[in-house]
Scaffold this motif. Sequence first.
Motif, mmCIF file in Angstrom:
data_model
loop_
_atom_site.group_PDB
_atom_site.id
_atom_site.type_symbol
_atom_site.label_atom_id
_atom_site.label_comp_id
_atom_site.label_asym_id
_atom_site.label_seq_id
_atom_site.Cartn_x
_atom_site.Cartn_y
_atom_site.Cartn_z
ATOM 1 N N TYR A 35 -2.842 7.058 -10.978
ATOM 2 C CA TYR A 35 -2.965 5.740 -11.601
ATOM 3 C C TYR A 35 -4.149 4.955 -11.049
ATOM 4 C CZ TYR A 35 1.775 6.735 -13.185
ATOM 5 O OH TYR A 35 2.868 7.313 -13.764
ATOM 6 N N ASP A 36 -4.663 4.036 -11.857
ATOM 7 C CA ASP A 36 -5.711 3.110 -11.445
ATOM 8 C C ASP A 36 -5.102 1.771 -11.080
ATOM 9 O OD1 ASP A 36 -7.790 4.924 -11.964
ATOM 10 O OD2 ASP A 36 -7.859 4.329 -14.087
ATOM 11 N N ILE A 37 -5.561 1.220 -9.954
ATOM 12 C CA ILE A 37 -5.154 -0.122 -9.549
ATOM 13 C C ILE A 37 -6.381 -1.021 -9.658
ATOM 14 C CG2 ILE A 37 -4.301 -1.574 -7.678
ATOM 15 C CD1 ILE A 37 -2.777 0.818 -6.599
ATOM 16 N N TRP A 38 -6.246 -2.112 -10.398
ATOM 17 C CA TRP A 38 -7.316 -3.098 -10.531
ATOM 18 C C TRP A 38 -7.024 -4.245 -9.580
ATOM 19 C CZ3 TRP A 38 -11.338 -2.170 -13.934
ATOM 20 C CH2 TRP A 38 -11.145 -1.134 -14.841
ATOM 21 N N GLU A 75 1.234 0.063 -4.437
ATOM 22 C CA GLU A 75 1.127 1.487 -4.123
ATOM 23 C C GLU A 75 2.495 2.080 -3.788
ATOM 24 O OE1 GLU A 75 -3.429 1.522 -2.282
ATOM 25 O OE2 GLU A 75 -1.686 1.390 -0.935
ATOM 26 N N LEU A 77 4.363 2.656 -6.989
ATOM 27 C CA LEU A 77 3.849 3.828 -7.694
ATOM 28 C C LEU A 77 4.327 5.123 -7.029
ATOM 29 C CD1 LEU A 77 0.164 2.677 -8.401
ATOM 30 C CD2 LEU A 77 2.117 2.666 -9.971
ATOM 31 N N ARG A 116 -8.337 4.412 -7.276
ATOM 32 C CA ARG A 116 -7.419 5.440 -7.767
ATOM 33 C C ARG A 116 -6.324 5.656 -6.744
ATOM 34 N NH1 ARG A 116 -6.542 7.296 -12.913
ATOM 35 N NH2 ARG A 116 -5.719 9.437 -12.902
ATOM 36 N N HIS A 117 -5.070 5.613 -7.207
ATOM 37 C CA HIS A 117 -3.932 5.904 -6.335
ATOM 38 C C HIS A 117 -3.086 6.944 -7.039
ATOM 39 C CE1 HIS A 117 -1.096 5.135 -3.073
ATOM 40 N NE2 HIS A 117 -0.137 5.255 -3.978
ATOM 41 N N CYS A 173 -1.487 -2.630 -11.890
ATOM 42 C CA CYS A 173 -1.647 -1.304 -12.481
ATOM 43 C C CYS A 173 -0.887 -1.270 -13.806
ATOM 44 C CB CYS A 173 -1.094 -0.235 -11.530
ATOM 45 S SG CYS A 173 -1.049 1.442 -12.234
ATOM 46 N N LEU A 189 0.629 1.316 -15.970
ATOM 47 C CA LEU A 189 0.961 2.730 -15.912
ATOM 48 C C LEU A 189 0.869 3.376 -17.287
ATOM 49 C CD1 LEU A 189 2.554 1.241 -13.468
ATOM 50 C CD2 LEU A 189 3.790 3.403 -13.328
ATOM 51 N N LYS A 245 -11.725 -1.230 -9.181
ATOM 52 C CA LYS A 245 -10.784 -0.193 -9.579
ATOM 53 C C LYS A 245 -10.692 0.868 -8.497
ATOM 54 C CE LYS A 245 -11.719 3.014 -12.674
ATOM 55 N NZ LYS A 245 -11.931 3.728 -13.969
#
Length: 310
Positions: free
Chosen positions: A125-128, A152, A155, A121-122, A136, A138, A119
């Motif tokens: 939001y969290d990107i897995w 990314e 987002l 953080r961007h 992600c 949202l 995980k």
Amino acid sequence: MPPVARALVRAVSALMPTLVFASALSAQPRVDNVLERMVPPGATSLVGSRMDQIKQTEIYKKLLATQSLTQLDEFALETGFDPRRDVRELLFTTNAQGSVLLARGTFHLNSATLKGAKKTRHGQYDIWGLGASGFCILDSTLAAAGDIPAVEAALDEWTSGTHTAAQPLLARLAGINPQSQLWGISIGTGNFLADHPPAAKSGLDFSRIFTSLHDYWFQADFSAGMRAEVHGTAATEKEAISLRDTVRGLVGLGRLSVPENQSELLKVWDAITVDQQGRSVSLRADIAQDLIDKMVQMLNAVPAAPRRIL
């Protein structure tokens, strides 16, 4: 557990090849306004799919019922998210950062099952992800999956962009039927259609055709049988003629592969036509509802022995 991010991209994409090969109005295709606003700058292709409508059609029900989608089943079990059930609309796009699949639907991902994913953080939001791909969620209605730089970029566009990246591509679809449940456009060489060619199980390779097309667009309507068309431009008129002849040759081989005791399948191949003018190539399929079962049979058939030529 398999790489979660990669599994999501493949799981959702697994639905696409069954639909691609499956009334032109002067209007753009209908696109969810949220997904449209997430398309990153520099987009070179868009593929839209109205899954809520497609899932109600006979061709979807019959194709899905006859296919083994183990990857989708495993992903649904591990995450509680099933693309076949939870997705309402999809928008696939590519740009210099890679490709990203944007989805509207109902998403209640259980993070407890994602122990094998990283995980990051961007922004907010969290990107897995694992490796180069990720996804992600949202909110409960919106998700994005694909190459992490492309996710990314989507987002960033959603949170602070101008939301106009999709318009140059959509503006080139003036001849599309806005009621088409599946459509796509690319201003480069074919990638989506080349990567997901139709009728793979039949032993006939259409990938060369789509790889050679430039600036193509396609649409498909499954509301009453299947009406699909692909329009593209080859690099030269000579190559366009070669592509036209290749399609005709594949259709001819398809006819020869029909078993003698299943002559109704010939009507499926007869419904496929190709035209060429200069560098332009157009491929069309118009298959009546009563032939859908036959088409499904053809798509799922292993290569058959040729018909005898008397």
